[in-house]
Design a protein around this motif. Structure first.
Motif, PDB file in Angstrom:
ATOM      1  N   LEU A  92      66.767   9.057   1.380  1.00  0.00           N
ATOM      2  CA  LEU A  92      66.623   8.259   2.597  1.00  0.00           C
ATOM      3  C   LEU A  92      67.882   8.424   3.444  1.00  0.00           C
ATOM      4  O   LEU A  92      68.857   7.674   3.316  1.00  0.00           O
ATOM      5  N   PHE A  93      67.859   9.415   4.282  1.00  0.00           N
ATOM      6  CA  PHE A  93      68.988   9.695   5.155  1.00  0.00           C
ATOM      7  C   PHE A  93      68.882   8.828   6.402  1.00  0.00           C
ATOM      8  O   PHE A  93      67.858   8.828   7.093  1.00  0.00           O
ATOM      9  N   GLN A 251      66.446  14.807   0.387  1.00  0.00           N
ATOM     10  CA  GLN A 251      65.469  14.661   1.462  1.00  0.00           C
ATOM     11  C   GLN A 251      64.648  15.933   1.637  1.00  0.00           C
ATOM     12  O   GLN A 251      63.413  15.884   1.724  1.00  0.00           O
ATOM     13  N   VAL A 252      65.309  17.077   1.658  1.00  0.00           N
ATOM     14  CA  VAL A 252      64.594  18.348   1.821  1.00  0.00           C
ATOM     15  C   VAL A 252      63.699  18.625   0.619  1.00  0.00           C
ATOM     16  O   VAL A 252      62.527  19.017   0.759  1.00  0.00           O
ATOM     17  N   LEU A 256      59.534  19.076   0.411  1.00  0.00           N
ATOM     18  CA  LEU A 256      58.903  20.276  -0.133  1.00  0.00           C
ATOM     19  C   LEU A 256      58.003  19.940  -1.328  1.00  0.00           C
ATOM     20  O   LEU A 256      56.881  20.461  -1.441  1.00  0.00           O
ATOM     21  N   LEU A 257      58.490  19.072  -2.207  1.00  0.00           N
ATOM     22  CA  LEU A 257      57.689  18.719  -3.377  1.00  0.00           C
ATOM     23  C   LEU A 257      56.452  17.912  -2.978  1.00  0.00           C
ATOM     24  O   LEU A 257      55.372  18.101  -3.565  1.00  0.00           O
ATOM     25  N   ASP A 258      56.581  17.031  -1.985  1.00  0.00           N
ATOM     26  CA  ASP A 258      55.415  16.276  -1.534  1.00  0.00           C
ATOM     27  C   ASP A 258      54.368  17.201  -0.921  1.00  0.00           C
ATOM     28  O   ASP A 258      53.158  17.048  -1.172  1.00  0.00           O
ATOM     29  N   LEU A 259      54.805  18.163  -0.131  1.00  0.00           N
ATOM     30  CA  LEU A 259      53.857  19.119   0.448  1.00  0.00           C
ATOM     31  C   LEU A 259      53.193  19.957  -0.638  1.00  0.00           C
ATOM     32  O   LEU A 259      51.978  20.219  -0.584  1.00  0.00           O
ATOM     33  N   THR A 260      53.981  20.369  -1.624  1.00  0.00           N
ATOM     34  CA  THR A 260      53.415  21.160  -2.722  1.00  0.00           C
ATOM     35  C   THR A 260      52.426  20.336  -3.531  1.00  0.00           C
ATOM     36  O   THR A 260      51.346  20.825  -3.907  1.00  0.00           O
ATOM     37  N   LEU A 261      52.793  19.085  -3.817  1.00  0.00           N
ATOM     38  CA  LEU A 261      51.868  18.211  -4.550  1.00  0.00           C
ATOM     39  C   LEU A 261      50.563  18.018  -3.786  1.00  0.00           C
ATOM     40  O   LEU A 261      49.474  18.070  -4.379  1.00  0.00           O
TER      41      LEU A 261
END
Length: 529
Positions: A92-93, A251-252, A256-261
């Motif tokens: 959370l930036f 954050q990055v 990426l992991l959420d998009l992959t999931l």
């Protein structure tokens, strides 16, 4: 008079003194508010910025949090560290340009002097303005710090981190040694989970399903690959915070992991949808009607689009966007599209009505909206009819639903009504024998209806005696109807020839009458010729 003026002036002076004192009382707290606590932006900047310094001023950090007076300095430092770790671990930036700099800021919804930097992803973290007009991280956030910390980091990772020797704190490529080791451990765990899931699917579920249905076994085998990759990526997503990477890295990686999931979840959903639709296609193939065969592709498309939309909404929520707002936006957008494309929507609903009501099947001979032909396809927007002169007519489904459909293909029997014209000089007994012979031809023909037909001498026409032939063919299509009609008419011709009955054709007899006394011969040729 002078005394009254003096009394009035003294009272005015007292009133001015009271007003000045009240104004000073209002200005003094504001003037005493430290500069680093005057607004949400300055408070967050102090809280985060001080903890990034090599030498942290813990008193300044503690001043940004709403502690009880009984809290010890060690506890204040621990809470501040935990809250900073929670923000970093969850990626959370805080973008300072999005944090209000107005000391009089009010929340748009509650109209309170409060600000929540991450209302979707971390609603527990909140700043509030106190009675002294200073902005601080709220007391509820301070009390929830321990719970948030435990929910962010695994207990065994925290214990292991306390037991690590100092040597693993060495830096390599911008990361500590223990972080790289932890990343390698996560990769090994993910690989083991992937292998175990594949063994579980192929070695247990497939064998168990193959005892009852080969179809279920094949579909479970196809789902093993996306399921194993789903577990692999989930492990990285679940334990990423335990590696304590910097906030920007987390954050990055989280994005990426959420998009992959989401991509793997859609892949898995597509496999499940394909399995279900394949089963529905097999069921639809066994039904008598074939219109429901077009329902399966429609359901496949709708389910696939729905799974993609759900994945998009989940990704948006994970990135801090409100699903309620997105759904409301989609609802308004859908309403606008529906108003702009009423005809298209009516045609789509018409296709559902056709599939549900089943007024015809693909291949039926229909007469709909003035067009006659064979149904070739029922689509989302229109129904395609191939006419008998080989053109294709696309009739909008809304018109198909609202018009009269004459389905010639659903006939059990195909009627033939014909008049057989016999000559007037035909013997009546031969006519009767001919009628009985035609009835016998119908009863002997297996392709004709035997329980109902009418063969009778029907009328005296201008140039013939007409016999009514009213019968039905039991055939599935027009080609066989023409073939059976051909055979039946040939048999009638053979019967007429056998009995000696001739068919009439339009004739007319002209009778000439002569005056009385006239002979049958023409007048004599005049003399002189």
């Amino acid at each position: 008079m002078t005394q009254r003026i003096q009394t009035t002036l003294s009272r005015a002076a007292v009133l001015l003194a009271l007003l000045a004192g009240a104004a000073g009382a209002q200005e003094r707290p504001a003037s005493r508010v430290p500069e680093d606590l005057r607004s949400p932006r300055t408070t967050l900047g102090t809280f985060l910025g001080e903890q990034l310094r090599p030498e942290i001023d813990w008193d300044s950090v503690a001043a940004t949090l709403d502690f009880d007076e009984s809290t010890s300095p060690e506890e204040r430092q621990a809470v501040a560290t935990q809250l900073k770790s929670v923000l970093d671990g969850r990626g959370l930036f805080v973008r300072m340009d999005s944090v209000p700099a107005d000391p009089e800021y009010l929340d748009p919804e509650s109209r309170e002097a409060a600000f929540t930097p991450f209302p979707i992803r971390l609603p527990e973290f909140q700043l509030r303005r106190g009675d002294d007009l200073a902005w601080r991280i709220s007391g509820s956030t301070v009390r929830a710090a321990g719970t948030l910390y435990e929910a962010t980091f695994s207990w065994y990772a925290r214990r292991l981190l306390d037991l690590l020797p100092p040597v693993v704190e060495r830096s390599f490529l911008g990361f500590t040694l223990w972080q790289l080791i932890g990343l390698a451990i996560l990769a090994v765990l993910a690989w083991i989970a992937q292998r175990l899931l594949r063994v579980f699917f192929h070695g247990f579920l497939v064998r168990l399903a193959s005892r009852g249905s080969n179809w279920a076994a094949e579909e479970l085998g196809a789902a093993a690959l996306p399921a194993s990759w789903l577990a692999t990526v989930w492990i990285f997503r679940r334990f990423l915070a335990d590696l304590r990477f910097p906030v920007l890295v987390n954050q990055v990686l989280n994005v990426l992991l959420d998009l992959t999931l989401a991509g793997i979840a859609v892949w898995f959903a597509f496999r499940a949808i394909e399995a279900i639709c394949s089963r529905l296609e097999a069921i639809a193939a066994r039904t008598e009607t074939n219109v429901d065969d077009h329902l399966v592709p429609l359901a496949r498309t709708v389910l696939r689009v729905g799974s993609v939309v759900v994945a998009f909404l989940l990704i948006a929520q994970s990135q801090g966007y409100s699903i309620t707002t997105l759904v409301a936006g989609l609802g308004l957008g859908g309403l606008a599209i529906a108003l702009a494309a009423q005809d298209t929507l009516a045609n789509v609903l018409g296709s559902l009505a056709i599939v549900g009501d089943r007024p015809f099947q693909v291949g039926d001979w229909v007469l709909v909206d003035g067009y006659e032909g064979t149904v070739e396809r029922v689509g989302l927007r229109s129904t395609r009819v191939r006419t008998f002169y080989d053109s294709v007519v696309s009739v909008p489904n809304s018109k198909v639903v609202n018009s009269i459909v004459d389905n010639m293909g659903q006939r059990k029997f195909r009627r033939m009504k014909h008049m057989l014209a016999l000559r007037y000089d035909t013997d009546p007994d031969k006519i009767q024998a001919f009628v009985e012979g035609v009835r016998g031809l119908i009863l002997k023909n297996p392709a004709m209806r035997h329980d109902y037909f009418e063969i009778h001498l029907n009328r005296f026409a201008d140039s013939s005696v007409d016999v009514l032939v009213y019968c039905f063919f039991r055939v599935p299509n027009w080609h066989e109807e023409l073939s059976e009609r051909h055979n039946f008419l040939l048999s009638i011709l053979r019967l007429a020839k056998e009995i000696g009955v001739d068919f009439a054709f339009p004739t007319r007899t002209l009778a000439l009458e002569h005056p009385p006394g006239d002979g049958d011969s023409f007048p004599a040729e005049p003399p002189g010729r």
